[in-house]
Write a protein that holds these residues in place. Sequence first.
Motif, mmCIF file in Angstrom:
data_model
loop_
_atom_site.group_PDB
_atom_site.id
_atom_site.type_symbol
_atom_site.label_atom_id
_atom_site.label_comp_id
_atom_site.label_asym_id
_atom_site.label_seq_id
_atom_site.Cartn_x
_atom_site.Cartn_y
_atom_site.Cartn_z
ATOM 1 N N PHE A 1 -111.150 113.806 -70.139
ATOM 2 C CA PHE A 1 -110.485 113.902 -71.435
ATOM 3 C C PHE A 1 -109.911 112.558 -71.845
ATOM 4 O O PHE A 1 -109.786 111.631 -71.035
ATOM 5 N N THR A 2 -109.543 112.475 -73.126
ATOM 6 C CA THR A 2 -108.847 111.319 -73.660
ATOM 7 C C THR A 2 -107.503 111.779 -74.188
ATOM 8 O O THR A 2 -107.435 112.750 -74.953
ATOM 9 N N LYS A 3 -106.436 111.130 -73.774
ATOM 10 C CA LYS A 3 -105.108 111.470 -74.267
ATOM 11 C C LYS A 3 -104.851 110.686 -75.556
ATOM 12 O O LYS A 3 -104.988 109.469 -75.593
ATOM 13 N N ILE A 4 -104.491 111.417 -76.602
ATOM 14 C CA ILE A 4 -104.209 110.811 -77.893
ATOM 15 C C ILE A 4 -102.718 110.507 -77.992
ATOM 16 O O ILE A 4 -101.882 111.401 -77.825
ATOM 17 N N GLU A 5 -102.387 109.252 -78.223
ATOM 18 C CA GLU A 5 -100.980 108.868 -78.357
ATOM 19 C C GLU A 5 -100.437 109.297 -79.723
ATOM 20 O O GLU A 5 -101.178 109.412 -80.695
ATOM 21 N N GLY A 6 -99.138 109.536 -79.755
ATOM 22 C CA GLY A 6 -98.503 109.872 -81.032
ATOM 23 C C GLY A 6 -98.073 111.309 -81.167
ATOM 24 O O GLY A 6 -97.481 111.683 -82.192
ATOM 25 N N GLY A 7 -98.347 112.131 -80.168
ATOM 26 C CA GLY A 7 -97.867 113.508 -80.185
ATOM 27 C C GLY A 7 -98.334 114.303 -81.393
ATOM 28 O O GLY A 7 -99.470 114.156 -81.863
ATOM 29 N N LEU A 8 -97.441 115.131 -81.914
ATOM 30 C CA LEU A 8 -97.771 116.019 -83.031
ATOM 31 C C LEU A 8 -98.220 115.244 -84.266
ATOM 32 O O LEU A 8 -99.049 115.733 -85.049
ATOM 33 N N GLY B 1 -124.699 122.362 -70.409
ATOM 34 C CA GLY B 1 -124.122 121.033 -70.308
ATOM 35 C C GLY B 1 -122.685 120.936 -70.766
ATOM 36 O O GLY B 1 -121.936 120.076 -70.306
ATOM 37 N N GLY B 2 -122.264 121.803 -71.689
ATOM 38 C CA GLY B 2 -120.895 121.772 -72.189
ATOM 39 C C GLY B 2 -119.927 122.462 -71.249
ATOM 40 O O GLY B 2 -120.314 123.011 -70.210
ATOM 41 N N PRO C 1 -112.488 122.874 -81.202
ATOM 42 C CA PRO C 1 -113.264 122.877 -82.449
ATOM 43 C C PRO C 1 -112.829 123.971 -83.423
ATOM 44 O O PRO C 1 -112.816 123.746 -84.638
ATOM 45 N N LEU C 2 -112.461 125.143 -82.903
ATOM 46 C CA LEU C 2 -112.012 126.219 -83.783
ATOM 47 C C LEU C 2 -110.788 125.799 -84.583
ATOM 48 O O LEU C 2 -110.722 125.992 -85.805
ATOM 49 N N ASP C 3 -109.802 125.209 -83.916
ATOM 50 C CA ASP C 3 -108.586 124.784 -84.598
ATOM 51 C C ASP C 3 -108.893 123.714 -85.648
ATOM 52 O O ASP C 3 -108.327 123.716 -86.748
ATOM 53 N N ALA C 4 -109.779 122.779 -85.302
ATOM 54 C CA ALA C 4 -110.147 121.719 -86.247
ATOM 55 C C ALA C 4 -110.804 122.304 -87.491
ATOM 56 O O ALA C 4 -110.516 121.878 -88.620
ATOM 57 N N LYS C 5 -111.677 123.292 -87.306
ATOM 58 C CA LYS C 5 -112.337 123.917 -88.454
ATOM 59 C C LYS C 5 -111.340 124.695 -89.311
ATOM 60 O O LYS C 5 -111.450 124.737 -90.535
ATOM 61 N N VAL D 1 -116.070 112.655 -82.007
ATOM 62 C CA VAL D 1 -115.409 112.670 -80.695
ATOM 63 C C VAL D 1 -116.372 113.152 -79.623
ATOM 64 O O VAL D 1 -117.034 114.188 -79.787
ATOM 65 N N ARG D 2 -116.446 112.412 -78.538
ATOM 66 C CA ARG D 2 -117.178 112.858 -77.365
ATOM 67 C C ARG D 2 -116.172 113.215 -76.285
ATOM 68 O O ARG D 2 -115.279 112.438 -75.978
ATOM 69 N N GLY D 3 -116.323 114.383 -75.711
ATOM 70 C CA GLY D 3 -115.363 114.813 -74.705
ATOM 71 C C GLY D 3 -114.165 115.492 -75.335
ATOM 72 O O GLY D 3 -114.127 115.777 -76.530
#
Length: 339
Positions: free
Chosen positions: A307-314, A169-170, A44-48, A329-331
């Motif tokens: 976790f969920t792996k996101i395809e597409g890399g960078l 819970g987190g 979350p820090l990076d996203a913000k 996003v959950r998880g």
Amino acid sequence: MTTTTYRAAIFPGPEKALELADVPIDHPAPGEVLIRNRAVALQPLDAKMLIAGYGPVTSLQYPAVLGTSGAGIVEELGEGVGGFEIGDRVVFDTKAYVVSDQNRRQGTWQQLVTCDASTVAKIGGVPFEQAVLVDFPLQTAVAALHVFLGMGSPGSGKSEEKVLIWGAGGAVGSYAVQYAKSVGHTVIVTASPRDIDRQKRIGASAVIDYKSTDVVERLRENGPYKYLLTASGDAASQKALAALILDSGKFASVLPRAIELPPNVEIVYTAFSQAAQKEEYSAWRSFWYQEYLPEVLAKNLVEPVKFTKIEGGLGALQQANQEVFDGKVRGKLVVNPQE
């Protein structure tokens, strides 16, 4: 032919979109290692920072590379580095947000990352995704309790005390529960009623619904507490923990102070996961990377992370972080920079 460049997700400046670019390989200096990055967890820090220009973005030198944690394979060793070999599977943290002139080399949203060997831990056969997902929240939880609140380490022999973890819970809260229990303490938590069975399985002695109108009274009945941590960090949790401190004391929070506190109450807030990057905490750094984290991973001492792996890399980072920022996003999400 020897490759001289690699791909990086470049952050041009606050509130600007990421740009993929080929950058020249920067070989490790003495005491450093070069790692081929195989897993990055979106925090979350990076996203913000990326989406809203939050916090550390003001101290970065641009163009920059975001991200401070990763997992991968040691590719090259700098002079004087011992304890590692080329090909070792490792998890690592960097000074990307601590030392501004090291950001471009040490930001983890790129295929090759240079970092100080003292903040690298071997992971053996543990999947890269699990290693990086466990490292960040576990380090936050353990640093808050051990370094900043003074809790002992497993096997330290300290007498049993009561510990309150609000928001168990987190990931951070759950790991705080497991660490406090491993030290030998009695752990009281707040969590959702649907999480009661899991919380008791990982070490909680009592689970209180954080939405209960009498939550403070019920927590007080289970106290008093020597160690208090809010893993949610919101104003409601800070108010509740402050009310539980009768004489004088302190509690740790993953977010800054959000309310006025009584004069007898101190809030402890810092970037807990970055403490190991500071020389004043060198003893903690050695304990974390050389002893505790490798043992936790090798022996599966904490619950794995879904976790969920996101395809597409960078190339997938911009949209994925937007979704994290928007709360869609959950998880946990993980990206492989090599794709």
